[in-house]
Write a protein that holds these residues in place. Structure first.
Motif, PDB file in Angstrom:
ATOM      1  N   MET A   1       0.826  -1.190   0.000  1.00 19.26           N
ATOM      2  CA  MET A   1       0.000   0.000   0.000  1.00 19.26           C
ATOM      3  C   MET A   1       0.874   1.259   0.000  1.00 19.26           C
ATOM      4  O   MET A   1       0.523   2.247  -0.626  1.00 19.26           O
ATOM      5  CB  MET A   1      -0.909  -0.027   1.222  1.00 19.26           C
ATOM      6  N   ASN A   2       1.998   1.187   0.706  1.00 15.57           N
ATOM      7  CA  ASN A   2       2.900   2.336   0.722  1.00 15.57           C
ATOM      8  C   ASN A   2       3.478   2.607  -0.662  1.00 15.57           C
ATOM      9  O   ASN A   2       3.699   3.759  -1.028  1.00 15.57           O
ATOM     10  CB  ASN A   2       4.036   2.123   1.719  1.00 15.57           C
ATOM     11  N   LEU A   3       3.710   1.545  -1.407  1.00 15.80           N
ATOM     12  CA  LEU A   3       4.233   1.699  -2.764  1.00 15.80           C
ATOM     13  C   LEU A   3       3.235   2.426  -3.660  1.00 15.80           C
ATOM     14  O   LEU A   3       3.619   3.265  -4.479  1.00 15.80           O
ATOM     15  CB  LEU A   3       4.584   0.329  -3.353  1.00 15.80           C
ATOM     16  N   VAL A   4       1.952   2.137  -3.483  1.00 14.05           N
ATOM     17  CA  VAL A   4       0.907   2.807  -4.263  1.00 14.05           C
ATOM     18  C   VAL A   4       0.873   4.293  -3.932  1.00 14.05           C
ATOM     19  O   VAL A   4       0.791   5.135  -4.836  1.00 14.05           O
ATOM     20  CB  VAL A   4      -0.468   2.148  -4.001  1.00 14.05           C
ATOM     21  N   ILE A   5       0.961   4.624  -2.656  1.00 16.69           N
ATOM     22  CA  ILE A   5       0.962   6.035  -2.249  1.00 16.69           C
ATOM     23  C   ILE A   5       2.189   6.742  -2.806  1.00 16.69           C
ATOM     24  O   ILE A   5       2.090   7.865  -3.315  1.00 16.69           O
ATOM     25  CB  ILE A   5       0.926   6.161  -0.708  1.00 16.69           C
ATOM     26  N   GLN A   6       3.335   6.101  -2.748  1.00 13.53           N
ATOM     27  CA  GLN A   6       4.558   6.713  -3.276  1.00 13.53           C
ATOM     28  C   GLN A   6       4.452   6.938  -4.781  1.00 13.53           C
ATOM     29  O   GLN A   6       4.889   7.971  -5.294  1.00 13.53           O
ATOM     30  CB  GLN A   6       5.765   5.844  -2.958  1.00 13.53           C
ATOM     31  N   LEU A   7       3.863   6.003  -5.483  1.00  6.16           N
ATOM     32  CA  LEU A   7       3.680   6.142  -6.925  1.00  6.16           C
ATOM     33  C   LEU A   7       2.717   7.285  -7.235  1.00  6.16           C
ATOM     34  O   LEU A   7       2.981   8.112  -8.121  1.00  6.16           O
ATOM     35  CB  LEU A   7       3.171   4.830  -7.522  1.00  6.16           C
ATOM     36  N   LEU A   8       1.607   7.364  -6.507  1.00  4.31           N
ATOM     37  CA  LEU A   8       0.633   8.439  -6.731  1.00  4.31           C
ATOM     38  C   LEU A   8       1.226   9.809  -6.424  1.00  4.31           C
ATOM     39  O   LEU A   8       1.014  10.771  -7.179  1.00  4.31           O
ATOM     40  CB  LEU A   8      -0.619   8.201  -5.877  1.00  4.31           C
ATOM     41  N   VAL A   9       1.971   9.905  -5.351  1.00  3.77           N
ATOM     42  CA  VAL A   9       2.593  11.182  -4.993  1.00  3.77           C
ATOM     43  C   VAL A   9       3.652  11.563  -6.022  1.00  3.77           C
ATOM     44  O   VAL A   9       3.762  12.738  -6.399  1.00  3.77           O
ATOM     45  CB  VAL A   9       3.173  11.125  -3.560  1.00  3.77           C
ATOM     46  N   GLY A  49      -7.933  14.860  -9.977  1.00  6.36           N
ATOM     47  CA  GLY A  49      -8.247  13.457  -9.710  1.00  6.36           C
ATOM     48  C   GLY A  49      -7.153  12.761  -8.911  1.00  6.36           C
ATOM     49  O   GLY A  49      -7.443  11.993  -7.994  1.00  6.36           O
ATOM     50  N   LEU A  50      -5.889  13.041  -9.250  1.00  7.61           N
ATOM     51  CA  LEU A  50      -4.783  12.457  -8.492  1.00  7.61           C
ATOM     52  C   LEU A  50      -4.773  12.932  -7.046  1.00  7.61           C
ATOM     53  O   LEU A  50      -4.481  12.146  -6.132  1.00  7.61           O
ATOM     54  CB  LEU A  50      -3.448  12.798  -9.152  1.00  7.61           C
ATOM     55  N   VAL A  51      -5.081  14.203  -6.820  1.00  8.93           N
ATOM     56  CA  VAL A  51      -5.129  14.724  -5.450  1.00  8.93           C
ATOM     57  C   VAL A  51      -6.207  13.993  -4.653  1.00  8.93           C
ATOM     58  O   VAL A  51      -5.980  13.565  -3.517  1.00  8.93           O
ATOM     59  CB  VAL A  51      -5.374  16.247  -5.447  1.00  8.93           C
ATOM     60  N   ILE A  52      -7.384  13.828  -5.238  1.00 11.57           N
ATOM     61  CA  ILE A  52      -8.495  13.174  -4.537  1.00 11.57           C
ATOM     62  C   ILE A  52      -8.187  11.702  -4.294  1.00 11.57           C
ATOM     63  O   ILE A  52      -8.370  11.190  -3.177  1.00 11.57           O
ATOM     64  CB  ILE A  52      -9.798  13.362  -5.328  1.00 11.57           C
ATOM     65  N   VAL A  53      -7.702  11.003  -5.320  1.00  9.78           N
ATOM     66  CA  VAL A  53      -7.394   9.571  -5.169  1.00  9.78           C
ATOM     67  C   VAL A  53      -6.282   9.358  -4.148  1.00  9.78           C
ATOM     68  O   VAL A  53      -6.364   8.457  -3.307  1.00  9.78           O
ATOM     69  CB  VAL A  53      -7.019   8.952  -6.536  1.00  9.78           C
ATOM     70  N   THR A  54      -5.263  10.204  -4.189  1.00 14.09           N
ATOM     71  CA  THR A  54      -4.169  10.087  -3.218  1.00 14.09           C
ATOM     72  C   THR A  54      -4.677  10.323  -1.800  1.00 14.09           C
ATOM     73  O   THR A  54      -4.305   9.598  -0.873  1.00 14.09           O
ATOM     74  CB  THR A  54      -3.050  11.088  -3.550  1.00 14.09           C
ATOM     75  N   GLY A  55      -5.532  11.300  -1.626  1.00 15.16           N
ATOM     76  CA  GLY A  55      -6.092  11.560  -0.295  1.00 15.16           C
ATOM     77  C   GLY A  55      -6.950  10.424   0.212  1.00 15.16           C
ATOM     78  O   GLY A  55      -6.875  10.045   1.390  1.00 15.16           O
ATOM     79  N   VAL A  56      -7.774   9.856  -0.653  1.00  7.51           N
ATOM     80  CA  VAL A  56      -8.645   8.751  -0.239  1.00  7.51           C
ATOM     81  C   VAL A  56      -7.822   7.519   0.108  1.00  7.51           C
ATOM     82  O   VAL A  56      -8.043   6.875   1.139  1.00  7.51           O
ATOM     83  CB  VAL A  56      -9.669   8.432  -1.345  1.00  7.51           C
ATOM     84  N   ILE A  57      -6.864   7.175  -0.726  1.00  4.84           N
ATOM     85  CA  ILE A  57      -6.041   5.999  -0.441  1.00  4.84           C
ATOM     86  C   ILE A  57      -5.171   6.229   0.792  1.00  4.84           C
ATOM     87  O   ILE A  57      -4.951   5.313   1.579  1.00  4.84           O
ATOM     88  CB  ILE A  57      -5.192   5.625  -1.682  1.00  4.84           C
ATOM     89  N   ASN A  58      -4.703   7.456   0.975  1.00  5.21           N
ATOM     90  CA  ASN A  58      -3.879   7.767   2.140  1.00  5.21           C
ATOM     91  C   ASN A  58      -4.678   7.660   3.433  1.00  5.21           C
ATOM     92  O   ASN A  58      -4.106   7.401   4.497  1.00  5.21           O
ATOM     93  CB  ASN A  58      -3.256   9.154   2.009  1.00  5.21           C
ATOM     94  N   SER A  59      -5.985   7.847   3.364  1.00  3.56           N
ATOM     95  CA  SER A  59      -6.795   7.750   4.571  1.00  3.56           C
ATOM     96  C   SER A  59      -6.884   6.311   5.089  1.00  3.56           C
ATOM     97  O   SER A  59      -7.227   6.099   6.245  1.00  3.56           O
ATOM     98  CB  SER A  59      -8.200   8.304   4.312  1.00  3.56           C
ATOM     99  N   PHE A  60      -6.567   5.335   4.258  1.00  3.75           N
ATOM    100  CA  PHE A  60      -6.599   3.938   4.693  1.00  3.75           C
ATOM    101  C   PHE A  60      -5.303   3.508   5.359  1.00  3.75           C
ATOM    102  O   PHE A  60      -5.240   2.428   5.939  1.00  3.75           O
ATOM    103  CB  PHE A  60      -6.877   3.020   3.498  1.00  3.75           C
ATOM    104  N   ILE A  61      -4.266   4.319   5.276  1.00  2.30           N
ATOM    105  CA  ILE A  61      -2.968   3.990   5.881  1.00  2.30           C
ATOM    106  C   ILE A  61      -2.909   4.580   7.276  1.00  2.30           C
ATOM    107  O   ILE A  61      -3.213   5.739   7.486  1.00  2.30           O
ATOM    108  CB  ILE A  61      -1.810   4.513   5.014  1.00  2.30           C
ATOM    109  N   ILE A  62      -2.493   3.763   8.211  1.00  3.09           N
ATOM    110  CA  ILE A  62      -2.425   4.235   9.604  1.00  3.09           C
ATOM    111  C   ILE A  62      -1.089   4.859   9.864  1.00  3.09           C
ATOM    112  O   ILE A  62      -0.080   4.509   9.432  1.00  3.09           O
ATOM    113  CB  ILE A  62      -2.658   3.062  10.589  1.00  3.09           C
TER     114      ILE A  62
END
Length: 62
Positions: A1-9, A49-62
């Motif tokens: 999951m961290n890899l996905v966030i890093q890729l999106l950012v 769209g990237l800002v919104i998707v990154t924020g939503v996915i980031n909310s699932f990471i503790i």
């Protein structure tokens, strides 16, 4: 999951740099706005769209 966030950012940063450079150049060039208007609007939509998707996915990471 961290890899996905890093890729999106990373994509968000790269697209932001492209927009920061590209939009002023497009606006300053005579006649380029009419040719590139759809590309600029599409790029801005992808950025939002990237800002919104990154924020939503980031909310699932503790």
């Amino acid at each position: 999951m961290n890899l996905v966030i890093q890729l999106l950012v990373s994509l968000l940063v790269i697209l932001s740099i492209i927009l920061v450079v590209g939009v002023p150049v497009t606006l300053a060039s005579p006649g380029q706005w009419e040719k590139s208007k759809n590309l600029v609007y599409t790029s801005i939509g992808i950025w939002v769209g990237l800002v919104i998707v990154t924020g939503v996915i980031n909310s699932f990471i503790i």
